[in-house]
Design a protein around this motif. Structure first.
Motif, PDB file in Angstrom:
ATOM      1  N   VAL A  47       0.884  -0.802   0.199  1.00 48.89           N
ATOM      2  CA  VAL A  47       0.049   0.094  -0.579  1.00 48.89           C
ATOM      3  C   VAL A  47       0.497   0.861   0.215  1.00 48.89           C
ATOM      4  O   VAL A  47       1.156   1.893  -0.236  1.00 48.89           O
ATOM      5  N   VAL A  63      -4.021   3.500  -4.225  1.00 43.86           N
ATOM      6  CA  VAL A  63      -4.124   4.593  -3.372  1.00 43.86           C
ATOM      7  C   VAL A  63      -3.630   5.823  -3.419  1.00 43.86           C
ATOM      8  O   VAL A  63      -3.779   6.898  -2.696  1.00 43.86           O
ATOM      9  N   MET A  82      -6.011   8.117   5.413  1.00 41.34           N
ATOM     10  CA  MET A  82      -6.838   6.969   4.156  1.00 41.34           C
ATOM     11  C   MET A  82      -8.080   7.747   4.140  1.00 41.34           C
ATOM     12  O   MET A  82      -9.084   8.387   4.883  1.00 41.34           O
ATOM     13  N   LEU A  85     -11.997   7.066   0.779  1.00 40.59           N
ATOM     14  CA  LEU A  85     -12.248   5.097   0.917  1.00 40.59           C
ATOM     15  C   LEU A  85     -13.520   4.973  -0.220  1.00 40.59           C
ATOM     16  O   LEU A  85     -14.207   5.303  -0.140  1.00 40.59           O
ATOM     17  N   ASP A  89     -11.250  -0.962  -0.848  1.00 36.75           N
ATOM     18  CA  ASP A  89     -10.295  -0.530   0.141  1.00 36.75           C
ATOM     19  C   ASP A  89     -10.281  -1.473   1.476  1.00 36.75           C
ATOM     20  O   ASP A  89      -9.271  -1.926   1.870  1.00 36.75           O
TER      21      ASP A  89
END
Length: 124
Positions: A47, A63, A82, A85, A89
């Motif tokens: 990630v 991402v 984050m 979203l 995810d």
């Protein structure tokens, strides 16, 4: 060496979460720290990662622009903010470290220290 991930939960699409990774038992600022995730039935995937000083960061294309990794060496913490979203995810998120002084890697095989994982579920 211990890494402990936390901060997961249930969030609606478009929402935000901040994951934390607490480190102990090693010279934290000698290590790259990365976040990986694993969705049900899928392989663990990279990630994001951050270098020792925190001035270089790396992201998976999926991402980039939505997630931000940061670290606080004094507190031995790494964070993953984050935003925006999406349902895709949804996964268990892990923090990990490769051997001391190693560069970051996309492959999970290069990491030798792992936290226990925290569940992130994006659903309405």
């Amino acid at each position: 060496v211990q890494l402990q991930a936390s901060g997961g939960g249930l969030v609606q699409p478009g929402g935000s979460l901040r994951l934390s990774c607490a480190a102990s038992g090693f010279n934290f600022d000698d290590y790259v720290i990365a976040w990986f995730r694993q969705a049900p039935g899928k392989e663990r995937e990279f990630v994001a990662a951050i270098n020792w000083s925190g001035d270089s960061t790396y992201y998976a294309d999926s991402v980039k622009g939505r997630f931000a990794i940061s670290r606080d060496n004094a507190e031995k913490m790494v964070y993953l903010q984050m935003n925006s979203l999406k349902s895709e995810d949804t996964a268990v998120y892990f923090c990990a470290a490769p051997p001391r002084y190693s560069d970051y890697h996309i492959s999970s095989d290069e990491y030798i220290y792992w936290g226990q994982g925290t569940q992130v579920t994006v659903s309405s």
